[in-house]
Design a protein around this motif. Structure first.
Motif, PDB file in Angstrom:
ATOM      1  N   GLY A   9      43.576  39.382  35.384  1.00  0.00           N
ATOM      2  CA  GLY A   9      44.685  39.128  36.026  1.00  0.00           C
ATOM      3  C   GLY A   9      45.220  39.895  37.029  1.00  0.00           C
ATOM      4  N   GLU A  10      44.308  40.637  37.589  1.00  0.00           N
ATOM      5  CA  GLU A  10      44.776  41.056  39.036  1.00  0.00           C
ATOM      6  C   GLU A  10      44.317  40.400  40.243  1.00  0.00           C
ATOM      7  N   SER A  11      44.817  40.669  41.075  1.00  0.00           N
ATOM      8  CA  SER A  11      44.521  39.820  42.359  1.00  0.00           C
ATOM      9  C   SER A  11      44.323  40.677  43.725  1.00  0.00           C
ATOM     10  N   LEU A  12      44.000  39.850  44.591  1.00  0.00           N
ATOM     11  CA  LEU A  12      43.753  40.522  46.124  1.00  0.00           C
ATOM     12  C   LEU A  12      44.256  39.287  47.052  1.00  0.00           C
ATOM     13  N   MET A  13      44.840  39.806  48.211  1.00  0.00           N
ATOM     14  CA  MET A  13      45.450  38.984  49.222  1.00  0.00           C
ATOM     15  C   MET A  13      44.498  39.129  50.543  1.00  0.00           C
ATOM     16  N   ILE A  14      44.225  37.673  51.035  1.00  0.00           N
ATOM     17  CA  ILE A  14      43.610  37.668  52.244  1.00  0.00           C
ATOM     18  C   ILE A  14      44.661  37.323  53.295  1.00  0.00           C
ATOM     19  N   ASN A  15      44.803  37.864  54.219  1.00  0.00           N
ATOM     20  CA  ASN A  15      45.988  37.505  55.325  1.00  0.00           C
ATOM     21  C   ASN A  15      47.301  37.434  54.495  1.00  0.00           C
ATOM     22  N   ASN A  16      48.265  36.382  54.674  1.00  0.00           N
ATOM     23  CA  ASN A  16      49.664  36.513  53.800  1.00  0.00           C
ATOM     24  C   ASN A  16      49.535  35.207  53.062  1.00  0.00           C
ATOM     25  N   ASP A  17      48.473  34.530  52.933  1.00  0.00           N
ATOM     26  CA  ASP A  17      48.647  32.990  52.356  1.00  0.00           C
ATOM     27  C   ASP A  17      47.483  32.833  51.320  1.00  0.00           C
ATOM     28  N   ILE A  18      46.589  33.702  51.278  1.00  0.00           N
ATOM     29  CA  ILE A  18      45.502  33.443  50.451  1.00  0.00           C
ATOM     30  C   ILE A  18      45.458  34.557  49.398  1.00  0.00           C
ATOM     31  N   GLU A  19      45.618  34.179  47.988  1.00  0.00           N
ATOM     32  CA  GLU A  19      45.592  35.071  46.769  1.00  0.00           C
ATOM     33  C   GLU A  19      44.379  34.739  46.042  1.00  0.00           C
ATOM     34  N   ILE A  20      43.559  35.667  45.482  1.00  0.00           N
ATOM     35  CA  ILE A  20      42.411  35.494  44.547  1.00  0.00           C
ATOM     36  C   ILE A  20      42.749  36.251  43.578  1.00  0.00           C
ATOM     37  N   THR A  21      42.551  35.531  42.501  1.00  0.00           N
ATOM     38  CA  THR A  21      42.993  36.263  41.208  1.00  0.00           C
ATOM     39  C   THR A  21      41.760  36.243  40.105  1.00  0.00           C
ATOM     40  N   VAL A  22      41.452  37.140  39.438  1.00  0.00           N
ATOM     41  CA  VAL A  22      40.462  37.252  38.430  1.00  0.00           C
ATOM     42  C   VAL A  22      40.976  36.634  37.023  1.00  0.00           C
ATOM     43  N   LEU A  23      40.611  35.449  36.853  1.00  0.00           N
ATOM     44  CA  LEU A  23      41.138  34.744  35.595  1.00  0.00           C
ATOM     45  C   LEU A  23      40.332  35.115  34.215  1.00  0.00           C
ATOM     46  N   GLU A  24      39.161  35.521  34.353  1.00  0.00           N
ATOM     47  CA  GLU A  24      38.408  35.573  33.205  1.00  0.00           C
ATOM     48  C   GLU A  24      37.180  36.266  33.359  1.00  0.00           C
ATOM     49  N   ILE A  25      36.656  37.228  32.289  1.00  0.00           N
ATOM     50  CA  ILE A  25      35.318  38.123  32.605  1.00  0.00           C
ATOM     51  C   ILE A  25      34.549  37.718  31.461  1.00  0.00           C
ATOM     52  N   ARG A  26      33.530  37.262  31.597  1.00  0.00           N
ATOM     53  CA  ARG A  26      32.625  36.743  30.210  1.00  0.00           C
ATOM     54  C   ARG A  26      31.279  37.283  30.588  1.00  0.00           C
ATOM     55  N   GLY A  27      30.635  38.202  30.083  1.00  0.00           N
ATOM     56  CA  GLY A  27      29.240  38.720  30.245  1.00  0.00           C
ATOM     57  C   GLY A  27      29.294  38.969  31.734  1.00  0.00           C
ATOM     58  N   ASP A  28      28.258  38.367  32.371  1.00  0.00           N
ATOM     59  CA  ASP A  28      27.944  38.682  33.998  1.00  0.00           C
ATOM     60  C   ASP A  28      28.688  37.562  34.583  1.00  0.00           C
ATOM     61  N   GLN A  29      29.652  36.654  34.317  1.00  0.00           N
ATOM     62  CA  GLN A  29      30.346  35.786  34.808  1.00  0.00           C
ATOM     63  C   GLN A  29      31.876  36.084  35.163  1.00  0.00           C
ATOM     64  N   ILE A  30      32.282  35.799  36.411  1.00  0.00           N
ATOM     65  CA  ILE A  30      33.821  36.147  36.380  1.00  0.00           C
ATOM     66  C   ILE A  30      34.438  34.684  36.785  1.00  0.00           C
ATOM     67  N   LYS A  31      35.343  34.530  36.435  1.00  0.00           N
ATOM     68  CA  LYS A  31      36.020  33.053  36.961  1.00  0.00           C
ATOM     69  C   LYS A  31      37.459  33.644  37.703  1.00  0.00           C
ATOM     70  N   LEU A  32      37.184  33.037  38.886  1.00  0.00           N
ATOM     71  CA  LEU A  32      38.288  33.364  39.808  1.00  0.00           C
ATOM     72  C   LEU A  32      39.202  32.226  40.322  1.00  0.00           C
ATOM     73  N   GLY A  33      40.384  32.417  40.437  1.00  0.00           N
ATOM     74  CA  GLY A  33      41.175  31.490  40.982  1.00  0.00           C
ATOM     75  C   GLY A  33      41.645  31.775  42.385  1.00  0.00           C
ATOM     76  N   VAL A  34      41.757  30.663  43.310  1.00  0.00           N
ATOM     77  CA  VAL A  34      42.076  30.745  44.637  1.00  0.00           C
ATOM     78  C   VAL A  34      43.162  30.157  44.797  1.00  0.00           C
ATOM     79  N   SER A  35      44.323  30.685  45.538  1.00  0.00           N
ATOM     80  CA  SER A  35      45.530  30.042  45.885  1.00  0.00           C
ATOM     81  C   SER A  35      45.600  30.108  47.415  1.00  0.00           C
ATOM     82  N   ALA A  36      45.553  28.942  48.014  1.00  0.00           N
ATOM     83  CA  ALA A  36      45.349  28.923  49.564  1.00  0.00           C
ATOM     84  C   ALA A  36      46.154  27.650  49.910  1.00  0.00           C
TER      85      ALA A  36
END
Length: 72
Positions: A9-36
């Motif tokens: 559920g936490e995010s990080l921002m790149i520049n002013n218009d790209i947001e990367i959010t951790v959507l899910e963590i399952r074992g050794d896999q992470i699902k990311l969402g990218v809003s750009a």
């Protein structure tokens, strides 16, 4: 390289218009969402590498020779 710790559920921002959010963590896999913005291309690295290799092939010696013949 910047290494960050993020929880689901936490995010990080790149520049002013790209947001990367951790959507899910399952074992050794992470699902990311990218809003750009739509004009920002986003690829998995293995796909990006393939695209770069294909572009190099397309711009290869054979094509350069064909262009020379066309304009000479």
């Amino acid at each position: 390289m910047l290494a960050l710790t993020r929880k689901k559920g936490e995010s990080l921002m790149i520049n002013n218009d790209i947001e990367i959010t951790v959507l899910e963590i399952r074992g050794d896999q992470i699902k990311l969402g990218v809003s750009a913005p739509k004009e920002v291309p986003i690829y998995r690295k293995e796909v990006y590498t393939q695209i770069q290799q294909e572009n190099k092939k397309s711009a290869g010696v054979e094509n350069a020779q064909a262009l020379n013949e066309l304009f000479n």
